[in-house]
Design an enzyme around this catalytic site. Sequence first.
Site, PDB file in Angstrom:
ATOM      1  NE  ARG A  99      16.780  21.828   6.319  1.00  0.00           N
ATOM      2  CZ  ARG A  99      16.222  20.626   6.237  1.00  0.00           C
ATOM      3  NH1 ARG A  99      16.788  19.597   6.864  1.00  0.00           N
ATOM      4  NH2 ARG A  99      15.120  20.428   5.559  1.00  0.00           N
ATOM      5  CB  SER A 179       5.410  18.824   4.668  1.00  0.00           C
ATOM      6  OG  SER A 179       6.774  19.149   4.639  1.00  0.00           O
TER       7      SER A 179
HETATM    8  N1  ARG Z   1       9.589  24.470  11.572  1.00  0.00           N
HETATM    9  C1  ARG Z   1      10.743  23.647  11.719  1.00  0.00           C
HETATM   10  C2  ARG Z   1      11.992  24.410  11.409  1.00  0.00           C
HETATM   11  O1  ARG Z   1      11.942  25.392  10.741  1.00  0.00           O
HETATM   12  C3  ARG Z   1      10.649  22.358  10.945  1.00  0.00           C
HETATM   13  C4  ARG Z   1      10.413  22.446   9.486  1.00  0.00           C
HETATM   14  C5  ARG Z   1      10.330  21.074   8.963  1.00  0.00           C
HETATM   15  N2  ARG Z   1      10.027  20.977   7.581  1.00  0.00           N
HETATM   16  C6  ARG Z   1       9.092  20.152   7.116  1.00  0.00           C
HETATM   17  N3  ARG Z   1       8.923  20.092   5.848  1.00  0.00           N
HETATM   18  N4  ARG Z   1       8.356  19.440   7.905  1.00  0.00           N
HETATM   19  O2  ARG Z   1      13.034  24.036  11.855  1.00  0.00           O
END
Ligand code: ARG
Length: 413
Positions: A99, A179
């Site tokens: 990110r 997802s």
């Molecule tokens: N829970 C993890 C994070 O916040 C992964 C999120 C991944 N997103 C997804 N759409 N699978 O870093």
Amino acid sequence: MSSGSRKARIVLAYSGGLDTTTAIPWLKEKFNAEVVTVTADMGQGGDLEGVRKRALAVGAAKALVVDGREMFVREFVWPAFQAGALYEGEYPLATALSRPLIARSLAEAAISEGAFAVAHGCTGKGNDQVRIEVGIMALAPEVKVIAPAREWGMSRDEEVEFLRARNLPALAKKTSQFSVDENIWGRSIEAGPLENPWSEPPEEVYAWTASVAKAPAEPLYMEIDFECGIPVSVNGEKRSPLALVEHLNMVAGKHGVGRIDHLENRLVGIKSREIYEAPAAVLLHKARRALETITLAKEQVRFKDYVAQQYADLVYNGLWFTPHREDLDAYVQSVERSVTGSVRMRLHKGNATVVGRKSPNALYSYELATYDKQDQFDHRASEGFIKVFGLPSKTQNRVQRSQPAAKKGRGKR
Ligand code: ARG
């Protein structure tokens, strides 16, 4: 702006999925603006040229693809790896680490494209909205942030309808109930049946790792060389950071290494069940830690554990672009300067086990450790050591303990 000559611009972080595809016409209409998309390649695979074309097909003025793969590993993955950052002791942070790179790409594009805003496809329930927006606040505070999927309240079907009504190509119906977010450092899977924390993840969630049943019957031995806490070669063969991680994902994944089932605490206060696949990350963290046990003093290992937790929380919580992270990096770079050497690992049926470690900086001394006749440890020195070491305990017990331990149990009742 000069007399309507140029339209206002918005830079959108574009994945090619339904949400961000719908965001293109939505942003154009709502803000009477041009949309420039930015897609960062961090090794998520898939057809990024196809993604670029889709952005243009639904009306983006310009579609940029940034090859961030090598940069991602060198600038984001390695520092967090050296720090030992595993969120809540489990999650190697693949999504979280990507990110800040996305935020930086957005900020840079906003500045070079003269955009008044950036936009992203995150919903209001996750960590990613925080990570991207806090990153923008740090790097380009004058740029506005728009989160269409947090505002519009459309379901997936309504998004498809939104595109169709404008004669724009909608995506094929969603096939997976999961997802997935993915990059070179790992896959993150959520939703669907995973939302029941009692039920075992179905085999189909896994794409990089073999099940224990399908993993080879024979173990694989491998030697990984580290320099200052960074892996540089596998079985004596030097590889670039990106190539090394790709290679280990493949080899360790084949042996079923790297599956993680984590019930984690999101920053926005929700507990969430996540499945991660990170073969290289799991293997490498174990190996580096093993090398640290032989190259670092006890106090360094203890203190580094604390730093690792701080570092993981900071990355998870989207605070990459902060002086605190730079300060932790300075400590980590310093402590890792002696973490050079080799680790031998055995990969077998889902397990990565450390079976050997060696280093030119090893603090392990055979002559001190051995029970054989080469023993050079001064046994008699222990006598005085224990007298002094036990003195505070002896003193406090004499003064404050109500009953001598030996009589306890027989007394009272
Ligand atoms: N829970 C993890 C994070 O916040 C992964 C999120 C991944 N997103 C997804 N759409 N699978 O870093």
